[in-house]
Write a protein that holds these residues in place. Structure first.
Motif, PDB file in Angstrom:
ATOM      1  N   ASP A  60       0.750  -1.052  -0.148  1.00 45.09           N
ATOM      2  CA  ASP A  60      -0.007   0.079  -0.017  1.00 45.09           C
ATOM      3  C   ASP A  60       0.924   1.401  -0.036  1.00 45.09           C
ATOM      4  O   ASP A  60       0.549   2.227  -0.663  1.00 45.09           O
ATOM      5  N   ALA A  61       1.993   1.136   0.675  1.00 46.36           N
ATOM      6  CA  ALA A  61       2.983   2.426   0.848  1.00 46.36           C
ATOM      7  C   ALA A  61       3.512   2.797  -0.624  1.00 46.36           C
ATOM      8  O   ALA A  61       3.657   3.947  -0.876  1.00 46.36           O
ATOM      9  N   VAL A  62       3.798   1.887  -1.194  1.00 50.62           N
ATOM     10  CA  VAL A  62       4.611   1.905  -2.538  1.00 50.62           C
ATOM     11  C   VAL A  62       3.464   2.436  -3.707  1.00 50.62           C
ATOM     12  O   VAL A  62       3.621   3.230  -4.326  1.00 50.62           O
ATOM     13  N   GLY A  63       2.172   1.682  -3.572  1.00 54.62           N
ATOM     14  CA  GLY A  63       1.208   2.033  -4.468  1.00 54.62           C
ATOM     15  C   GLY A  63       1.639   1.671  -5.856  1.00 54.62           C
ATOM     16  O   GLY A  63       0.804   2.266  -6.995  1.00 54.62           O
ATOM     17  N   VAL A  64       2.418   0.705  -6.144  1.00 57.08           N
ATOM     18  CA  VAL A  64       2.786   0.225  -7.396  1.00 57.08           C
ATOM     19  C   VAL A  64       2.048  -0.768  -8.088  1.00 57.08           C
ATOM     20  O   VAL A  64       1.539  -1.544  -7.152  1.00 57.08           O
ATOM     21  N   GLN A  65       1.698  -0.926  -9.104  1.00 57.65           N
ATOM     22  CA  GLN A  65       0.919  -1.990  -9.879  1.00 57.65           C
ATOM     23  C   GLN A  65       1.628  -2.800 -10.754  1.00 57.65           C
ATOM     24  O   GLN A  65       2.989  -2.340 -10.944  1.00 57.65           O
ATOM     25  N   GLY A  66       1.363  -3.703 -11.352  1.00 58.07           N
ATOM     26  CA  GLY A  66       1.879  -4.516 -12.515  1.00 58.07           C
ATOM     27  C   GLY A  66       2.762  -5.609 -11.785  1.00 58.07           C
ATOM     28  O   GLY A  66       2.114  -6.409 -10.752  1.00 58.07           O
ATOM     29  N   GLY A  67       3.731  -6.172 -12.507  1.00 53.73           N
ATOM     30  CA  GLY A  67       4.344  -7.433 -12.136  1.00 53.73           C
ATOM     31  C   GLY A  67       5.080  -7.618 -11.054  1.00 53.73           C
ATOM     32  O   GLY A  67       4.992  -8.522 -10.238  1.00 53.73           O
ATOM     33  N   VAL A  68       5.640  -6.396 -10.250  1.00 59.14           N
ATOM     34  CA  VAL A  68       6.429  -6.488  -8.701  1.00 59.14           C
ATOM     35  C   VAL A  68       5.248  -6.651  -7.737  1.00 59.14           C
ATOM     36  O   VAL A  68       5.334  -7.703  -7.206  1.00 59.14           O
ATOM     37  N   ALA A  69       4.292  -5.894  -7.924  1.00 66.39           N
ATOM     38  CA  ALA A  69       3.153  -6.289  -6.891  1.00 66.39           C
ATOM     39  C   ALA A  69       2.286  -7.420  -7.072  1.00 66.39           C
ATOM     40  O   ALA A  69       2.130  -8.322  -5.930  1.00 66.39           O
ATOM     41  N   THR A  70       2.204  -7.890  -8.423  1.00 70.15           N
ATOM     42  CA  THR A  70       1.826  -9.335  -8.612  1.00 70.15           C
ATOM     43  C   THR A  70       2.369 -10.436  -8.092  1.00 70.15           C
ATOM     44  O   THR A  70       1.989 -11.290  -7.168  1.00 70.15           O
ATOM     45  N   MET A  71       3.666 -10.416  -8.212  1.00 69.43           N
ATOM     46  CA  MET A  71       4.682 -11.327  -7.576  1.00 69.43           C
ATOM     47  C   MET A  71       4.591 -11.179  -6.018  1.00 69.43           C
ATOM     48  O   MET A  71       4.670 -12.236  -5.379  1.00 69.43           O
ATOM     49  N   VAL A  72       4.720 -10.008  -5.409  1.00 70.48           N
ATOM     50  CA  VAL A  72       4.778 -10.066  -4.168  1.00 70.48           C
ATOM     51  C   VAL A  72       3.305 -10.486  -3.274  1.00 70.48           C
ATOM     52  O   VAL A  72       3.172 -11.391  -2.582  1.00 70.48           O
ATOM     53  N   GLN A  73       2.202 -10.186  -3.966  1.00 71.38           N
ATOM     54  CA  GLN A  73       0.881 -10.481  -3.684  1.00 71.38           C
ATOM     55  C   GLN A  73       0.727 -12.138  -3.762  1.00 71.38           C
ATOM     56  O   GLN A  73       0.252 -12.820  -2.890  1.00 71.38           O
ATOM     57  N   GLY A  74       1.359 -12.857  -4.830  1.00 70.54           N
ATOM     58  CA  GLY A  74       1.534 -14.379  -4.882  1.00 70.54           C
ATOM     59  C   GLY A  74       2.088 -14.779  -3.751  1.00 70.54           C
ATOM     60  O   GLY A  74       1.958 -15.965  -3.320  1.00 70.54           O
ATOM     61  N   GLY A  75       3.324 -14.420  -3.583  1.00 70.16           N
ATOM     62  CA  GLY A  75       4.054 -14.671  -2.341  1.00 70.16           C
ATOM     63  C   GLY A  75       3.342 -14.579  -0.982  1.00 70.16           C
ATOM     64  O   GLY A  75       3.392 -15.531  -0.085  1.00 70.16           O
ATOM     65  N   VAL A  76       2.496 -13.518  -0.963  1.00 69.58           N
ATOM     66  CA  VAL A  76       1.646 -13.295   0.464  1.00 69.58           C
ATOM     67  C   VAL A  76       0.628 -14.207   0.304  1.00 69.58           C
ATOM     68  O   VAL A  76       0.205 -14.991   1.536  1.00 69.58           O
ATOM     69  N   LYS A  77       0.203 -14.686  -0.783  1.00 69.45           N
ATOM     70  CA  LYS A  77      -1.007 -15.804  -0.775  1.00 69.45           C
ATOM     71  C   LYS A  77      -0.498 -17.080  -0.271  1.00 69.45           C
ATOM     72  O   LYS A  77      -0.866 -17.761   0.387  1.00 69.45           O
ATOM     73  N   ILE A  78       0.735 -17.436  -0.668  1.00 73.96           N
ATOM     74  CA  ILE A  78       1.304 -18.709  -0.197  1.00 73.96           C
ATOM     75  C   ILE A  78       1.732 -18.864   1.275  1.00 73.96           C
ATOM     76  O   ILE A  78       1.504 -19.786   2.026  1.00 73.96           O
TER      77      ILE A  78
END
Length: 224
Positions: A60-78
């Motif tokens: 949320d602090a970064v507010g960035v979208q795209g590949g980086v956010a998708t990758m991190v969010q995928g890690g969070v789900k795991i």
């Protein structure tokens, strides 16, 4: 650089605060009673706040979208899936004596600052000083800290696993089969956290990396 003990802390939500207070009261008042239902709810709130502080907050602090956010969010789900599966496994095996150990563990994690409850763990003198040095240097605009940021953030992941994960697991007696399940879950969580740090941080430019560093710098508590 301060030699004072540095603690990494995240604020308890109202839900976690209320649930934790209730569990600690009940555990103290009735040490032989089964508090597994309350403990299950507490651990669910604990994981919600923990993941929000270490992952959702920086995103949320970064507010960035795209590949980086998708990758991190995928890690969070795991991490979320592995952690919750572990919690269900632990609660099902925790008798009254082990629930007392869990209560003691949570008491050791609590800290209060300015009337707010935090869940915190201490860093060693060297690790705390090094984390502050790298954060302060980066936020001061100095160059050459990208590799150091990855190093200290991976170390922070290890410290969080040791206190929040191993600390909980250590309160419950497990047989060899369940120890294997726990070891697998821990490795999965660590791998996903490392991936978020080692691939996510270097992919961010300074305008996006700085809010992440500020977020984690804000999680550091030193004695008032």
């Amino acid at each position: 650089m301060s030699s004072r003990t540095v603690r990494v802390a995240f604020p308890a939500s109202d839900a976690l605060h209320e649930r934790l207070d209730q569990f600690l009261r009940e555990a103290a008042a009735s040490p032989d009673a089964d508090q597994s239902a309350l403990l299950n709810e507490l651990l669910d709130d604990f994981l919600n706040d923990l993941l929000a502080a270490f992952f959702d907050g920086p995103i949320d602090a970064v507010g960035v979208q795209g590949g980086v956010a998708t990758m991190v969010q995928g890690g969070v789900k795991i991490i979320n899936k592995a952690a919750r599966a572990l919690v269900r496994n632990l609660v099902g095996k925790a008798g009254p004596a082990e629930q007392q150990a869990l209560a003691a563990h949570f008491r050791g994690l609590t800290a209060e600052r300015d009337g707010r409850l935090y869940l915190a763990f201490p860093l060693t003198g060297h690790d705390g000083a090094e984390l502050q040095r790298v954060f302060d240097g980066y936020l001061a605009g100095e160059s050459g800290y990208s590799r150091d940021l990855v190093t200290v953030m991976c170390r922070l992941c290890d410290d969080a696993l040791r206190h929040y994960f191993d600390g909980l697991v250590g309160c419950v007696k497990l047989n060899a089969f369940n120890r294997g399940i726990v070891a697998t879950a821990r490795k999965t969580i660590q791998k996903a956290a490392y991936m978020a740090v080692e691939k996510g941080l270097p992919a961010l430019g300074r305008p996006h990396k700085e809010p992440v560093v500020r977020h984690f710098s804000g999680m550091l508590l030193t004695p008032a």
